[in-house]
Design an enzyme around this catalytic site. Structure first.
Site, PDB file in Angstrom:
ATOM      1  N   ASP A  33     -22.661  -3.536  -6.393  1.00  0.00           N
ATOM      2  CA  ASP A  33     -23.313  -2.706  -5.380  1.00  0.00           C
ATOM      3  C   ASP A  33     -23.088  -1.243  -5.758  1.00  0.00           C
ATOM      4  OD1 ASP A  33     -24.515  -2.039  -2.808  1.00  0.00           O
ATOM      5  OD2 ASP A  33     -22.510  -1.442  -2.192  1.00  0.00           O
ATOM      6  N   SER A  34     -23.780  -0.365  -5.030  1.00  0.00           N
ATOM      7  CA  SER A  34     -23.591   1.065  -5.261  1.00  0.00           C
ATOM      8  C   SER A  34     -22.207   1.530  -4.799  1.00  0.00           C
ATOM      9  CB  SER A  34     -24.672   1.833  -4.504  1.00  0.00           C
ATOM     10  OG  SER A  34     -24.652   1.453  -3.143  1.00  0.00           O
ATOM     11  N   CYS A  86     -26.774  -5.118  -3.712  1.00  0.00           N
ATOM     12  CA  CYS A  86     -27.322  -3.892  -3.133  1.00  0.00           C
ATOM     13  C   CYS A  86     -28.823  -4.081  -2.899  1.00  0.00           C
ATOM     14  CB  CYS A  86     -27.072  -2.767  -4.136  1.00  0.00           C
ATOM     15  SG  CYS A  86     -27.773  -1.188  -3.689  1.00  0.00           S
ATOM     16  N   GLU A 129     -19.484   4.261   6.861  1.00  0.00           N
ATOM     17  CA  GLU A 129     -18.385   4.650   5.962  1.00  0.00           C
ATOM     18  C   GLU A 129     -17.356   5.529   6.670  1.00  0.00           C
ATOM     19  OE1 GLU A 129     -19.307   5.561   1.940  1.00  0.00           O
ATOM     20  OE2 GLU A 129     -20.565   3.775   1.763  1.00  0.00           O
ATOM     21  N   CYS A 165     -29.890  -3.460   4.422  1.00  0.00           N
ATOM     22  CA  CYS A 165     -28.993  -2.555   3.706  1.00  0.00           C
ATOM     23  C   CYS A 165     -27.585  -3.122   3.873  1.00  0.00           C
ATOM     24  CB  CYS A 165     -29.090  -1.151   4.313  1.00  0.00           C
ATOM     25  SG  CYS A 165     -27.831  -0.014   3.717  1.00  0.00           S
ATOM     26  N   HIS A 194     -24.756  -2.053   4.407  1.00  0.00           N
ATOM     27  CA  HIS A 194     -23.818  -1.558   5.426  1.00  0.00           C
ATOM     28  C   HIS A 194     -24.123  -2.042   6.837  1.00  0.00           C
ATOM     29  CE1 HIS A 194     -22.942   1.090   2.129  1.00  0.00           C
ATOM     30  NE2 HIS A 194     -22.028   1.759   2.806  1.00  0.00           N
TER      31      HIS A 194
END
Ligand code: DGL
Length: 277
Positions: free
Chosen positions: A16-17, A79, A158, A190, A192
């Site tokens: 993932d990023s 991702c 985050e 996404c 997150h």
């Protein structure tokens, strides 16, 4: 050990990023407890969601090269943005199974919708790639897909603001138009977003089904490993490291975040120079 056993004992590569793909790793840990994982988070170059197709593809290619040095038997592009922009090219370049998160999420949404109106929330890149709507309409042309970029959700997650009035407020603004058109299914497109699932669920209301591509991807990985004879049929023995984590920067921060979402305590993440791959 036979050659087949050796192959089945190899880890699955997940990338993932940054930290977001840990939601996918977490599902793989839950649903495929016999599988070892090598995780790479591109913490030096995150976010991918505001970058171009060429850049995301170049980064993804480097990560795949790195994962191949770790002898992985399959790769999960955890991702959404990298799945949207780079997966087609990667599929042509590697000779091991590789899956992304978009198709499993889209398939689950098609199954879930009753009124034929599906919403997708994702990064700007994933939305502008049009991949979710394209894939959904290739499979069912009668479904209407409404996509909405929600860029502020990533930093809110985050920052740990999972249950916070600020996140409620932003969710109400972003999701209003999806509520207005009456979608009955919403893809959390996404990495997150599963972390703020309750906020999103509360805002959308009980009648809307939330689809988590992380969960669906782990299910498809299980099937894929089974079908290709690559499934590990026992938990690796004592002394074998079950999960290994690599990042391109800020290992301590990564480790802290990982330990807030994984039940498996991670002791270390190793920094590697990904642009050398
Ligand atoms: N992992 C990204 C995704 O799922 C979100 C974070 C980023 O923009 O890099 O699209």
């Amino acid at each position: 050990m036979s050659e087949r056993e050796e192959l089945c004992n190899r880890p699955v590569g997940v990338f993932d990023s940054g930290v977001g793909g840990l939601t996918v790793a977490r599902e793989i840990m839950r649903q495929l407890p016999n599988e070892r994982i090598v995780y790479f988070g591109d913490t030096a170059r995150v976010p991918y969601g505001s970058k171009s197709r060429d850049t995301v593809t170049k980064y993804s290619r480097q990560i795949v090269r790195f994962l191949q040095t770790q002898d992985v038997k399959a790769i999960v592009v955890a991702c959404n943005t990298a799945s949207a922009y780079a997966l087609d090219e990667l599929e042509n370049e590697v000779d091991i199974p590789i899956i992304g998160v978009v198709k499993p999420g889209a398939r689950a949404a098609i199954e879930a919708t009753r009124n034929g109106k599906i919403g997708v929330i994702a990064t700007e890149a994933t939305v502008s790639s049009g991949i979710y709507s394209r894939y959904i309409n290739e499979n069912d042309k009668n479904v209407t897909v409404l996509s909405k970029a929600c860029p502020l959700f990533v930093p809110l997650v985050e920052e740990g603001l999972w249950e916070d009035p600020v996140t409620d407020e932003i969710a109400e603004r972003y999701l209003a138009e999806l509520i207005d058109v009456g979608i009955d299914t919403l893809i959390l497109g996404c990495t997150h977003y599963p972390m703020i699932r309750s906020t999103i669920g509360r805002t959308m209301g009980e009648s809307v089904t939330l689809v988590n591509p992380a969960y669906e991807t782990a299910r498809e990985l299980k099937q894929l490993l089974h079908d290709s004879g690559l499934e590990s049929d026992h938990r690796p023995g004592l002394g074998t490291e079950l999960y290994r984590f690599f990042v391109s920067d800020a290992a301590d921060k990564f480790q802290k975040f990982a330990n807030s979402i994984l039940t498996y305590g991670i002791l270390s993440a190793k920094v590697i120079a990904i642009d050398e791959y």
